[in-house]
Design a protein around this motif. Structure first.
Motif, short mmCIF file in Angstrom:
data_model
loop_
_atom_site.label_atom_id
_atom_site.label_comp_id
_atom_site.label_asym_id
_atom_site.label_seq_id
_atom_site.Cartn_x
_atom_site.Cartn_y
_atom_site.Cartn_z
N HIS A 83 30.65 94.94 -11.24
CA HIS A 83 30.28 95.40 -12.58
C HIS A 83 31.36 96.34 -13.12
O HIS A 83 32.37 96.61 -12.46
CB HIS A 83 28.88 96.03 -12.60
CG HIS A 83 28.71 97.24 -11.73
ND1 HIS A 83 29.48 98.36 -11.83
CD2 HIS A 83 27.81 97.50 -10.73
CE1 HIS A 83 29.08 99.27 -10.96
NE2 HIS A 83 28.08 98.77 -10.26
N ILE A 84 31.15 96.80 -14.33
CA ILE A 84 32.16 97.61 -15.01
C ILE A 84 32.57 98.83 -14.18
O ILE A 84 33.76 99.19 -14.13
CB ILE A 84 31.61 98.07 -16.39
CG1 ILE A 84 31.57 96.88 -17.37
CG2 ILE A 84 32.44 99.20 -16.97
CD1 ILE A 84 32.94 96.38 -17.77
N GLY A 85 31.63 99.47 -13.51
CA GLY A 85 31.97 100.62 -12.68
C GLY A 85 32.88 100.25 -11.54
O GLY A 85 33.85 100.96 -11.24
N ASN A 86 32.61 99.12 -10.88
CA ASN A 86 33.48 98.64 -9.80
C ASN A 86 34.87 98.33 -10.32
O ASN A 86 35.89 98.69 -9.70
CB ASN A 86 32.90 97.38 -9.15
CG ASN A 86 31.48 97.52 -8.68
OD1 ASN A 86 30.65 96.63 -8.92
ND2 ASN A 86 31.16 98.61 -7.99
N LEU A 87 34.94 97.64 -11.46
CA LEU A 87 36.22 97.27 -12.03
C LEU A 87 37.03 98.49 -12.43
O LEU A 87 38.26 98.52 -12.26
CB LEU A 87 36.01 96.35 -13.23
CG LEU A 87 35.39 94.98 -12.92
CD1 LEU A 87 35.06 94.25 -14.22
CD2 LEU A 87 36.32 94.13 -12.06
N HIS A 105 38.70 110.73 -5.16
CA HIS A 105 37.34 110.24 -5.41
C HIS A 105 37.02 110.42 -6.88
O HIS A 105 37.00 111.54 -7.40
CB HIS A 105 36.34 111.00 -4.53
CG HIS A 105 36.43 110.65 -3.07
ND1 HIS A 105 37.27 111.30 -2.21
CD2 HIS A 105 35.79 109.69 -2.35
CE1 HIS A 105 37.15 110.77 -0.99
NE2 HIS A 105 36.27 109.80 -1.06
N ALA A 106 36.82 109.28 -7.55
CA ALA A 106 36.66 109.28 -9.00
C ALA A 106 35.19 109.34 -9.40
O ALA A 106 34.33 108.76 -8.72
CB ALA A 106 37.29 108.01 -9.57
N PRO A 107 34.88 110.00 -10.51
CA PRO A 107 33.50 110.00 -11.02
C PRO A 107 33.01 108.59 -11.31
O PRO A 107 33.79 107.72 -11.71
CB PRO A 107 33.60 110.83 -12.31
CG PRO A 107 34.83 111.66 -12.15
CD PRO A 107 35.77 110.82 -11.35
N LEU A 108 31.73 108.38 -11.12
CA LEU A 108 31.15 107.06 -11.32
C LEU A 108 30.90 106.79 -12.80
O LEU A 108 30.94 107.69 -13.64
CB LEU A 108 29.82 106.97 -10.56
CG LEU A 108 29.90 107.19 -9.04
CD1 LEU A 108 28.51 107.09 -8.44
CD2 LEU A 108 30.85 106.19 -8.39
N VAL A 109 30.65 105.54 -13.10
CA VAL A 109 30.24 105.13 -14.45
C VAL A 109 28.72 105.20 -14.52
O VAL A 109 28.02 104.75 -13.61
CB VAL A 109 30.73 103.71 -14.77
CG1 VAL A 109 30.22 103.26 -16.13
CG2 VAL A 109 32.26 103.66 -14.72
N LEU A 110 28.22 105.77 -15.60
CA LEU A 110 26.78 105.92 -15.78
C LEU A 110 26.25 104.89 -16.77
O LEU A 110 26.97 104.45 -17.68
CB LEU A 110 26.46 107.32 -16.29
CG LEU A 110 27.00 108.49 -15.46
CD1 LEU A 110 26.57 109.82 -16.08
CD2 LEU A 110 26.53 108.39 -14.02
N ALA A 154 24.21 100.10 -13.06
CA ALA A 154 23.76 99.03 -12.18
C ALA A 154 23.52 97.78 -13.01
O ALA A 154 23.51 97.82 -14.25
CB ALA A 154 22.49 99.43 -11.44
N LYS A 155 23.30 96.68 -12.32
CA LYS A 155 23.13 95.41 -13.03
C LYS A 155 21.84 95.35 -13.83
O LYS A 155 21.70 94.52 -14.72
CB LYS A 155 23.23 94.26 -12.02
CG LYS A 155 24.64 94.15 -11.46
CD LYS A 155 24.79 93.12 -10.38
CE LYS A 155 26.22 93.17 -9.81
NZ LYS A 155 26.41 92.26 -8.67
N ARG A 156 20.94 96.29 -13.54
CA ARG A 156 19.72 96.36 -14.35
C ARG A 156 20.03 96.81 -15.78
O ARG A 156 19.17 96.70 -16.68
CB ARG A 156 18.74 97.35 -13.71
CG ARG A 156 19.25 98.77 -13.67
CD ARG A 156 18.22 99.77 -13.16
NE ARG A 156 18.79 101.10 -13.05
CZ ARG A 156 19.42 101.58 -11.98
NH1 ARG A 156 19.56 100.81 -10.92
NH2 ARG A 156 19.92 102.80 -11.96
N ASP A 157 21.25 97.33 -16.02
CA ASP A 157 21.62 97.84 -17.34
C ASP A 157 22.10 96.75 -18.28
O ASP A 157 22.65 97.05 -19.34
CB ASP A 157 22.68 98.94 -17.19
CG ASP A 157 22.14 100.18 -16.51
OD1 ASP A 157 21.01 100.60 -16.86
OD2 ASP A 157 22.81 100.72 -15.61
#
Length: 315
Positions: free
Chosen positions: A19-23, A234-239, A247-250
């Motif tokens: 997902h976008i956060g992983n990318l 360590h980078a901040p996560l995407v919310l 998450a994919k529920r979004d």
């Protein structure tokens, strides 16, 4: 750009589409490596049973679509078992491995030290006799014991300097090296694999920062490179829209989802670049331009909130 003999890496687990956060994390890791003249390596962390047999292929395709390249073939972690076994045997020979029959429920129910974090291992199986261990193995059969690291008392909890977070410390307990089902634990595998692949720059989400002190302990016990020879960021996560971790529920959060909405991989790359302060709002940017512009000190230290597909290109 100054060259180096080291490498950065990205190491996805093939449990589904990125997902976008992983990318975003992958793009950041790639920029860190390429901007410092490092090789960039890809490792598929497939020790756990993948829920989606085709996920690894799709993940690599999506990474390529947003402009990420890597050196050599992607490495399957499941092919590196001999190295993992050898590391455990080395620790065992030093008297640093013991069997543990505790379940998660056992650990949560056991009394812990006053300042130990929730879920910390209380040492229930640490000092059992050989006879007690044999009785425990019989009691839990056919389930098998896990293997834990007997963390030396003088080790303490190592602090490390993180490129994004500054000084970081964490609590160390006797953590698992191999689960009862025979699967090597993440901390052991990642330490051994990064060292064998020549990785000296590790960029990943800040949800993994608390695991790093455990990994540094393993690096030192196995006489592998550790900070400052290994750099962590360590980078901040995407919310997501609710403020929780994306998450994919979004909704539409993968390249395939977004493609169905008419949003291209180039659109996604530009939006991710903007979120990393590597492009102006609405600017179209190439992957090569990201490396040329990359400044680790300018990368945001706060989470990015996913704007949704309807605002992706102009956010």
């Amino acid at each position: 750009m100054m060259g180096t003999s080291g490498a950065g890496r990205y190491a996805p687990s093939p449990s589904g589409d990125l997902h976008i956060g992983n990318l975003r994390t992958a793009l950041l890791a790639w920029c860190f490596a390429r901007a410092t003249g490092r090789r960039f390596l890809m490792r598929i962390e497939d020790l756990d049973r993948a829920r989606d047999a085709g996920a690894a292929t799709r993940q690599l395709e999506d990474l390529s679509r947003i402009g990420i390249d890597w050196d050599g073939e992607a490495v399957l972690q499941s092919t590196l078992g001999a190295d993992h076994d050898a590391a455990i045997e080395r620790l065992r020979a030093a008297g640093l491995v013991y069997e543990c029959t505790c379940t998660r429920a056992d650990i949560l129910a056991a009394p812990t030290a006053p300042h130990a974090p929730p879920g910390a291992y209380p040492g229930t199986c640490r000092n059992r006799s050989d006879a007690d261990r044999a009785r425990e193995r019989e009691r839990i059969a056919p389930r098998r014991p896990a293997l834990r690291l007997r963390v030396p008392g003088e080790t303490g909890a190592p602090e490390f300097s993180d490129r994004m977070m500054g000084r970081v410390a964490g609590d160390i307990d006797d953590f698992v090296l191999r689960r009862g089902d025979g699967t090597v634990a993440y901390n052991l595998a990642v330490v051994v694999d990064d060292a064998s692949m020549g990785v000296d720059q590790i960029v990943r989400g800040d949800d993994l920062a608390s695991s790093t002190p455990r990994q540094i302990v393993l690096q030192r016990l196995l006489e592998l490179p550790s900070p400052p020879a290994v750099e962590y960021a360590h980078a901040p996560l995407v919310l997501g829209p609710t403020g929780a971790r994306l998450a994919k529920r979004d909704g539409a959060v993968t390249l395939s989802d977004l493609r169905a909405d008419g949003i291209t991989a180039a659109d996604v790359r530009s939006a991710l670049a903007q979120s990393l302060h590597l492009a102006a709002p609405g600017e179209r940017v190439t992957a090569d331009a990201l490396v040329e512009r990359f400044d680790p000190d300018a990368v945001p230290r706060t989470p990015w909130t996913w704007p949704g597909p309807e605002k992706l290109v102009t956010s």
